[in-house]
Write a protein that holds these residues in place. Structure first.
Motif, mmCIF file in Angstrom:
data_model
loop_
_atom_site.group_PDB
_atom_site.id
_atom_site.type_symbol
_atom_site.label_atom_id
_atom_site.label_comp_id
_atom_site.label_asym_id
_atom_site.label_seq_id
_atom_site.Cartn_x
_atom_site.Cartn_y
_atom_site.Cartn_z
ATOM 1 N N ARG A 147 32.793 56.693 -7.738
ATOM 2 C CA ARG A 147 32.591 56.790 -6.280
ATOM 3 C C ARG A 147 33.040 58.148 -5.770
ATOM 4 N N LEU A 148 34.154 58.636 -6.313
ATOM 5 C CA LEU A 148 34.650 59.945 -5.895
ATOM 6 C C LEU A 148 33.743 61.069 -6.386
ATOM 7 N N LEU A 149 33.221 60.934 -7.597
ATOM 8 C CA LEU A 149 32.384 61.986 -8.167
ATOM 9 C C LEU A 149 31.110 62.197 -7.359
ATOM 10 N N LYS A 150 30.614 61.152 -6.734
ATOM 11 C CA LYS A 150 29.408 61.259 -5.920
ATOM 12 C C LYS A 150 29.600 62.189 -4.733
ATOM 13 N N HIS A 151 30.838 62.415 -4.364
ATOM 14 C CA HIS A 151 31.147 63.245 -3.202
ATOM 15 C C HIS A 151 31.791 64.566 -3.622
ATOM 16 N N THR A 152 31.376 65.072 -4.791
ATOM 17 C CA THR A 152 31.831 66.383 -5.245
ATOM 18 C C THR A 152 30.623 67.240 -5.612
#
Length: 382
Positions: free
Chosen positions: A151-156
């Motif tokens: 989920r965090l990687l999608k926003h990097t």
């Protein structure tokens, strides 16, 4: 531009190897180009802590560094103080650049960015390669990835340092947007004299770690038809070094292998220059700065096809590339490098100019600025 780096460890914690040097070099060069760079990191220094002032800016070679205490003394690097400070201040920066992955420190910092509406640039530094994903704590990494990581990687916005690393990362998140830019490498301005060795001399310079494939190199060398000397420069866990020395003894090649200890920034270049070939039969390297350092002083390289720079070396005809799953292939490539002295001399004569062209620090740092601007993560350019 006001830039924030978030990284689990920073200089002088050189115990963590190449990434520390690469990250610091980029930060320092960006400052020299007129940007303001701040680093949030921990006091991590292996199993010990750096003796640096905490929670207050320390000027380290022009870079403002905040060292935060960690409450765990292992690779998780848990630091509530860093997370709290990130939450309070992260919106005041034009760009946030996170380095590494998998540690709770970085995952927590990424979460702070997400909650504050910041999309950071992420440099995994090889953390998504198959070797790292499967070699240690595979189950824990899978849980972390499924619960919060993906989920965090999608926003990097992704930054990689080699095409190989780029392809590895896309297997983790196929929709990632990003760019590939070489790492900066600290190269000297002086020229190191080379010598004619009586015996064909092969160098290894790195952490002595299972990832580096030294056992593969030793097995292959035990079968070559020529005289050689292997000089191993580096340090590692005592148990693993002992294991390698047992392999050397079992193969009866003790007279060919020298353990020369760790080489610092001043001694590594003359060490590499005084050898005929640098060898790195690693299981995985997203970049491997020592390959560039070796070529810069005129020493040809033999590296595995799992080293991120293998494509660059092959394209520029700077050495030999080998697979590592067949010892006979490694033996054959070593023998080929030994026999082709004319090719080694050609590489020695041309490599420095090629490296100087492609690894100009001002150009590469400018490429990072372009990456920041094109990523959509930068709020503004000052």
């Amino acid at each position: 531009m006001k830039i924030l780096f978030i990284v689990p460890s920073y200089k002088p914690a050189f115990i963590y190897g190449g990434p520390i040097v690469v990250i610091a070099r980029l930060a320092e060069r960006l400052v020299r180009l007129g940007h303001e760079v701040t680093v949030y990191t921990t006091t991590a220094n292996g199993h010990e802590e750096l003796a640096e002032a905490v929670k207050t800016p320390v000027l380290v070679d022009g870079v403002s560094v905040y060292y935060f205490p960690r409450i765990t003394g292992d690779h998780t690097h848990v630091s509530p103080a860093l997370w709290k400070h990130t939450w309070k201040t992260v919106k005041s920066y034009d760009v946030v650049h996170i380095h590494s992955w998998w540690s709770f420190l970085v995952l927590g910092a990424s979460l702070m960015c997400r909650l504050r509406g910041i999309k950071p640039v992420l440099s995994p530094h090889g953390m998504f390669c198959d070797y790292v994903l499967t070699a240690k704590n595979q189950a824990k990494k899978k849980v972390l990835h499924n619960v919060i990581g993906k989920r965090l990687l999608k926003h990097t916005y992704l930054h990689t340092s080699s095409p190989m690393e780029w392809n590895e990362c896309l297997r983790i998140n196929h929709s990632w947007k990003g760019a590939n830019v070489f790492n900066l490498v600290d190269l000297p301005t002086v020229t190191y004299p080379r010598q004619e060795n009586d015996v064909f001399t092969i160098s290894f310079l790195s952490r002595v770690d299972p990832k580096k494939g030294l056992d593969i190199l030793l097995l292959a060398l035990s079968k070559v038809p020529f005289k050689y000397k292997l000089q191993i420069a580096g340090s590692g866990e005592e148990a693993y070094v002992t294991e390698l020395k047992t392999i050397v003894s079992t193969l009866k090649i003790e007279e060919h292998v020298e353990w020369v200890g760790w080489k610092n920034s001043e001694t590594k270049f003359p060490f590499l220059a005084n050898t005929d070939l640098f060898a790195l039969t690693s299981h995985n390297e997203n970049f491997a700065i020592v390959v560039i350092e070796s070529l810069y002083v005129g020493t040809p390289v033999l590296i595995s096809n799992h080293v991120g720079l293998s494509g660059y070396v092959e394209q520029n005809r700077l050495g030999w590339i080998t697979g590592i799953h067949d010892i006979e292939e490694v033996r054959a490539k070593l023998t080929l490098a030994y026999n082709d002295k004319m090719e080694r001399n050609r590489i020695t004569a041309t490599a420095r100019d090629i490296i100087t062209r492609d690894f100009n620090e001002n150009k590469l740092a400018g490429d990072y600025v372009t990456l920041y601007q094109s990523s959509g993560t930068a709020k503004k350019v000052i």
